[in-house]
Design a protein around this motif. Structure first.
Motif: not given
Lengths: 98, 376
Positions: A16-42
Motif C-alpha cells: 500500500v502507498s498510504g494510510d489504511v482504512q479498515l472496517d472494525v466492528p466495536p469494540p475497537v481495541t488494539q487486538r481488533s484493529i490488528l486482527d482486521a489489519l492482518e486479515a486484509r494484509y496477511p
C-alpha cells in the motif's frame, strides 16, 4: 472506518502507498484493529505482533491521540476519536539503533 | 554463452550481480528490500529463476521472500516459524535454562531436485522445511530434539543453525552445523540426528573433545564426494573423509596467530577440483579482521595442510574487514570462479580459481552472504 498509519517498511510489505482504512466492528481495541489489519494484509502477520503469543514486537509502538498506548491492554477500548475514525491509529517503528 | 548471477545479502538489503561467462563486466541491481537485513538468498538448483531470501529486521521480525523470475520481482511467503510441540529450553550464556525463541532465519537451502522444497536453518537453532514453495514451514523436530539440545549454548552471534548441506547422492542424508553446538548428520531425511564432532578439539569449552559445544563456523562439501567434508571451526580447519564420523586437523601452515592458527569463518571447495579448498584466515578471536591488514584468501590444492596465500588484486595494507561464514561461493564455469563479500561492503571475484581478484562492487552495506548461480 478506522484509519491505520503504517511505518514505511510495512507499507511496502502490505503493498500500500498510504494510510489504511479498515472496517472494525466495536469494540475497537488494539487486538481488533490488528486482527482486521492482518486479515486484509496477511503478509503483515508476525511483523507487528508475534504469530503465536500475539504480543507486540518489542520495537513496535502504538500511538493515538498524542498518547503512547503501547503498554495498554490489547483488549482495552481505544479512544472514541480512533473508533470514530477522526484520529488515526499509528503503528510506529521505535527509534532504536543507528 | 553462460552467465553468472551472484546473490548478495547485506545488512541493509539484497543485491543481484550478473555477468557473462567472462566475468569482467557486471550489472548490479538493488537494493532489494532496502533497509532490511538479508541474512541469506539462494536459488533452486532445479529452477534457477526460483530464488528464496531471508529478510529480517529488529523491528518487524522475519520475512521470507520468493522470486520466480531470477530476482526481478518478489513476493512474501509464509514467515511463521513455530517450534514443534513444547519448545523446552537450551542453555543461556550464564548457564541457566532459556526457552527456545525463534529470532531469524540464517540460511535457506533449496532442495536439489524440487523448487518447492526448501530447508531453513534458524536461530534459536532448529531446522524447518517447506514443501510448498514457502507457503508453510514445518520444523523437523528431531534436530532440536537431539538428546544434547538442552545443553546447547549460543555463541556470541546467537544460537544459529547456519549450515545445511544436502547429499546429492543420498537424499536421506543432510549435514547441518550450529554455533555453538557443532555439526550433526541425519541419515533418515531428518527424523533422527547424530552429532558428528569426533576429532574436533576446542580449548574454549570445559571438555575440549566433548560430543557437542564446538563452535563450528562453516562446512563445505564437493558434490562429487559427499563423504568428504571440510570445516572451518572457531579455531582450526578440519576435514572428514567418512561423512563426519571422524575429523582430522588440516590447519597446517595457515598464518600464526599468537601461537594458534586457523581462525576464520568461510570455507569452500573448487567446483572441479574436490581437493582444492579456500579459506580466509581472520585474526582473532576478538579482533575479527585479516592478519597484518592484508586481505588474503588461502588456497590448498591438497585438501588442507599445505596452503598458499592468494593476494593478487586484494588489498595488502590497511584492510580491516571480516568475511562472514556464508559469504563465499564458487561458480561452475570451466575456469572456476570464486567470490566472497566483506563486512566493508566489497564483493570480490576471481575468474581464475583464485589466482587473481577484482572487486565487482566495493561500497555495499556489510555483506552477510554470497551465493552464485551458473546459468546456461
Amino acid at each position: 472506518m478506522i484509519t491505520v498509519v503504517l511505518p514505511a517498511h510495512l507499507r511496502t510489505i502490505a503493498g500500500v502507498s498510504g494510510d489504511v482504512q479498515l472496517d472494525v466492528p466495536p469494540p475497537v481495541t488494539q487486538r481488533s484493529i490488528l486482527d482486521a489489519l492482518e486479515a486484509r494484509y496477511p503478509a503483515l502477520q508476525g511483523t507487528v505482533r508475534d504469530h503465536v503469543t500475539k504480543q507486540r514486537r518489542a520495537f513496535v509502538r502504538f500511538f493515538a491521540c498524542q498518547e503512547d498506548l503501547s503498554h495498554e491492554s490489547p483488549d482495552a477500548p481505544l479512544p472514541d476519536a480512533v473508533a470514530s475514525g477522526t484520529e488515526p491509529f499509528l503503528i510506529v517503528g521505535a527509534i532504536a539503533g543507528g | 554463452m553462460s552467465k553468472v548471477r551472484v546473490l548478495v545479502g547485506t545488512r541493509k538489503g539484497a543485491f543481484i550481480l550478473e555477468s557473462d561467462g567472462k566475468r569482467q563486466k557486471w550489472d548490479v541491481s538493488g537494493p532489494h528490500f532496502a533497509g532490511w537485513e538479508l541474512y541469506h538468498l539462494k536459488g533452486s538448483p532445479a529452477d534457477p529463476n526460483r530464488l528464496y531470501a531471508s529478510q529480517s529486521s529488529g523491528w518487524f521480525g522475519q520475512m521470507i521472500q520468493r522470486s520466480s523470475d531470477g530476482g526481478k520481482t518478489w513476493e512474501p511467503v509464509d514467515n511463521k516459524f513455530v517450534y514443534d510441540g513444547v519448545p523446552g529450553t537450551h542453555k543461556w550464556y550464564d548457564g541457566t535454562p532459556h526457552p527456545w525463541e525463534f529470532k531469524r532465519v540464517w540460511h535457506l537451502e533449496p532442495s536439489l531436485t524440487d523448487p518447492e522444497t526448501v530447508y531453513a536453518g534458524v536461530e534459536d537453532a532448529a531446522l524447518f522445511r517447506t514443501v510448498d514453495g514457502g507457503k508453510s514451514w514445518q520444523e523437523l523436530p528431531g534436530m532440536r530434539g537431539h538428546g544434547t539440545g538442552s545443553g546447547w549454548q549460543p555463541g556470541a552471534g546467537g544460537l544459529g543453525l547456519h549450515t545445511i548441506i544436502l547429499d546429492p547422492k543420498n537424499p536421506q542424508r543432510i549435514f547441518i552445523a550450529i554455533s555453538a553446538a557443532g555439526a550433526f548428520r541425519t541419515d533418515d531425511a531428518g527424523v533422527t540426528w547424530k552429532a558428528i564432532n569426533q576429532g574436533l578439539r576446542s580449548e574454549y569449552i570445559p571438555d575440549p573433545t566433548a560430543e557437542v559445544g564446538h563452535c563450528v563456523h562453516h562446512v563445505a562439501m564437493h558434490p562429487s564426494r559427499p563423504n568428504t567434508l571440510f570445516m572451518q571451526k572457531h579455531w582450526d580447519v578440519l576435514r572428514s573423509d567418512n561423512a563426519g564420523d571422524l575429523w582430522k586437523d588440516v590447519t597446517g601452515n595457515l598464518p600464526d596467530d599468537d601461537g594458534k592458527r586457523g581462525f576464520g569463518f568461510v570455507i569452500d571447495v573448487h567446483a572441479h577440483e574436490p581437493e582444492t579448498i579456500y579459506v580466509v584466515p581472520i585474526k582473532s578471536d576478538s579482533q575479527h579482521f585479516p592478519h597484518e591488514g592484508k586481505l588474503r584468501v588461502y588456497r590448498s590444492k591438497t585438501g588442507g595442510n599445505e596452503w598458499e596465500p592468494l593476494t593478487k588484486g586484494l588489498p595488502q595494507q590497511d584492510c580491516y574487514v571480516n568475511v562472514l561464514r556464508d559469504a563465499m561461493a564458487v561458480d561452475s564455469l570451466d575456469s572456476c570462479g570464486v567470490y566472497f563479500g566483506t563486512t566493508g561492503g566489497q564483493v570480490y571475484a576471481s575468474p581464475d580459481a583464485g589466482d587473481s581478484w577484482a572487486p565487482i562492487v566495493r561500497d555495499l552495506p556489510a555483506v552477510l552472504s554470497v551465493e552464485v548461480q551458473t546459468l546456461a
